[in-house]
Design a protein around this motif. Structure first.
Motif, short mmCIF file in Angstrom:
data_model
loop_
_atom_site.label_atom_id
_atom_site.label_comp_id
_atom_site.label_asym_id
_atom_site.label_seq_id
_atom_site.Cartn_x
_atom_site.Cartn_y
_atom_site.Cartn_z
N ASP A 1 0.80 -1.22 0.00
CA ASP A 1 0.00 0.00 0.00
C ASP A 1 0.83 1.27 0.00
OD1 ASP A 1 -2.35 -1.55 0.06
OD2 ASP A 1 -2.20 -1.76 2.22
N VAL A 2 2.16 1.14 -0.09
CA VAL A 2 3.05 2.30 -0.13
C VAL A 2 3.90 2.16 -1.40
CG1 VAL A 2 4.91 3.53 1.04
CG2 VAL A 2 3.09 2.45 2.39
N PRO A 3 3.89 3.17 -2.29
CA PRO A 3 4.66 3.04 -3.52
C PRO A 3 6.17 2.96 -3.26
CG PRO A 3 3.76 5.26 -3.30
CD PRO A 3 3.21 4.45 -2.17
N GLY A 4 6.87 2.30 -4.17
CA GLY A 4 8.32 2.19 -4.06
C GLY A 4 8.77 0.80 -4.46
N LYS A 5 10.02 0.48 -4.12
CA LYS A 5 10.60 -0.82 -4.43
C LYS A 5 10.54 -1.71 -3.20
CE LYS A 5 13.55 0.59 -8.18
NZ LYS A 5 13.23 -0.27 -9.28
N VAL A 6 10.11 -2.95 -3.41
CA VAL A 6 9.91 -3.91 -2.33
C VAL A 6 10.72 -5.16 -2.67
CG1 VAL A 6 8.21 -5.36 -1.17
CG2 VAL A 6 7.62 -3.01 -1.80
N ASP A 7 11.63 -5.54 -1.78
CA ASP A 7 12.40 -6.77 -1.97
C ASP A 7 11.67 -7.95 -1.34
OD1 ASP A 7 14.52 -5.59 -3.34
OD2 ASP A 7 15.61 -5.14 -1.50
N VAL A 8 11.71 -9.08 -2.04
CA VAL A 8 11.15 -10.33 -1.55
C VAL A 8 12.32 -11.30 -1.40
CG1 VAL A 8 9.50 -12.18 -1.99
CG2 VAL A 8 8.99 -9.86 -2.78
N GLU A 9 12.56 -11.73 -0.17
CA GLU A 9 13.77 -12.51 0.14
C GLU A 9 13.44 -13.86 0.74
OE1 GLU A 9 16.62 -8.78 1.49
OE2 GLU A 9 15.76 -10.09 3.01
N LEU A 10 14.39 -14.77 0.54
CA LEU A 10 14.40 -16.05 1.26
C LEU A 10 15.45 -15.92 2.35
CD1 LEU A 10 14.33 -18.43 -1.81
CD2 LEU A 10 12.44 -17.93 -0.24
N HIS A 11 15.04 -16.06 3.61
CA HIS A 11 15.96 -15.81 4.73
C HIS A 11 17.04 -16.87 4.90
CE1 HIS A 11 14.56 -12.31 7.36
NE2 HIS A 11 14.23 -12.08 6.10
N HIS A 12 16.68 -18.14 4.86
CA HIS A 12 17.69 -19.17 5.10
C HIS A 12 18.69 -19.25 3.97
CE1 HIS A 12 15.58 -20.37 8.69
NE2 HIS A 12 14.48 -20.67 8.01
N LEU A 13 18.23 -19.07 2.74
CA LEU A 13 19.15 -19.08 1.60
C LEU A 13 19.83 -17.73 1.39
CD1 LEU A 13 17.28 -21.21 -1.10
CD2 LEU A 13 19.21 -21.88 0.34
N ASP A 14 19.31 -16.70 2.08
CA ASP A 14 19.86 -15.34 1.98
C ASP A 14 19.91 -14.86 0.52
OD1 ASP A 14 20.81 -12.95 3.02
OD2 ASP A 14 22.91 -13.57 2.89
N LYS A 15 18.78 -14.99 -0.17
CA LYS A 15 18.67 -14.60 -1.58
C LYS A 15 17.46 -13.71 -1.77
CE LYS A 15 22.03 -17.23 -3.05
NZ LYS A 15 23.28 -16.67 -3.52
N THR A 16 17.60 -12.71 -2.65
CA THR A 16 16.48 -11.88 -3.06
C THR A 16 15.91 -12.53 -4.32
OG1 THR A 16 17.48 -9.89 -2.17
CG2 THR A 16 15.74 -9.58 -3.81
N ILE A 17 14.66 -12.99 -4.23
CA ILE A 17 14.06 -13.64 -5.40
C ILE A 17 13.42 -12.63 -6.34
CG2 ILE A 17 13.77 -15.88 -4.33
CD1 ILE A 17 10.80 -15.14 -3.91
N ALA A 18 12.96 -11.49 -5.79
CA ALA A 18 12.31 -10.50 -6.65
C ALA A 18 12.37 -9.12 -5.98
CB ALA A 18 10.87 -10.88 -6.91
N THR A 19 12.37 -8.12 -6.84
CA THR A 19 12.17 -6.74 -6.42
C THR A 19 10.94 -6.24 -7.15
OG1 THR A 19 14.52 -6.37 -6.05
CG2 THR A 19 13.14 -4.41 -6.32
N ILE A 20 9.95 -5.79 -6.37
CA ILE A 20 8.68 -5.35 -6.94
C ILE A 20 8.65 -3.83 -6.92
CG2 ILE A 20 6.17 -5.47 -6.75
CD1 ILE A 20 6.65 -8.00 -4.96
N THR A 21 8.44 -3.24 -8.08
CA THR A 21 8.26 -1.79 -8.17
C THR A 21 6.76 -1.54 -8.10
OG1 THR A 21 10.24 -1.55 -9.52
CG2 THR A 21 8.69 0.28 -9.53
N VAL A 22 6.33 -0.86 -7.03
CA VAL A 22 4.91 -0.63 -6.79
C VAL A 22 4.60 0.83 -7.07
CG1 VAL A 22 3.06 -0.77 -5.10
CG2 VAL A 22 4.94 -2.41 -5.01
N GLN A 23 3.62 1.04 -7.96
CA GLN A 23 3.21 2.41 -8.33
C GLN A 23 1.75 2.61 -8.11
OE1 GLN A 23 4.50 2.79 -12.37
NE2 GLN A 23 6.62 2.98 -11.79
#
Length: 134
Positions: free
Chosen positions: A112-134
């Protein structure tokens, strides 16, 4: 008598037409208002954004996928994993989901807030996606 019935029917039609014609708004705006009333009552499902993730043998796919979404649009992460992990969405508010070692898991959230949002896997310590929300 038949002439009287015909005249009475013609009078009723004339009154009905006169009543319809006395509207102060143009016909096109009333028909567009009717059309917009119909479209506002029609239930169309909201658009959704899907991110498909596979975790196998310690490797996650995708990594750093770029995704576009609208404010408050449902975002669904579909995961098939052979190991437990934790999905963390760095939005405001944040979202955390526990991943099981199982196929066909789905996790849904909105931003609900515009901007870039990272989606991560904690145990693997990997960012699977960055979502640009407008």
């Amino acid at each position: 008598m038949t002439l009287l019935k015909t005249l009475a029917a013609a009078g009723i039609v004339a009154l009905a037409v006169a009543g319809c014609g006395s509207s102060t708004s143009p016909t096109s705006s009333s028909s567009s208002a009717s059309a917009s009333a119909q479209s506002s009552t029609a239930k169309t499902p909201p658009e959704r954004v899907y991110i498909d993730v596979t975790i196998a043998d310690g490797v996650a796919k995708p990594i750093n996928q770029q995704v576009q979404a609208k404010l408050s649009e449902p975002i669904i992460v579909r995961i098939t994993s052979d190991a437990a992990d934790q999905l963390h969405v760095h939005s405001n508010p944040e979202h955390t989901f526990d991943i099981k070692a199982a196929p066909d898991q789905q996790f849904q959230f909105t931003v609900d807030v515009p901007g870039k949002v990272d989606v991560e896997l904690h145990h693997l310590d990997k960012t699977i996606a960055t979502i640009t929300v407008q």
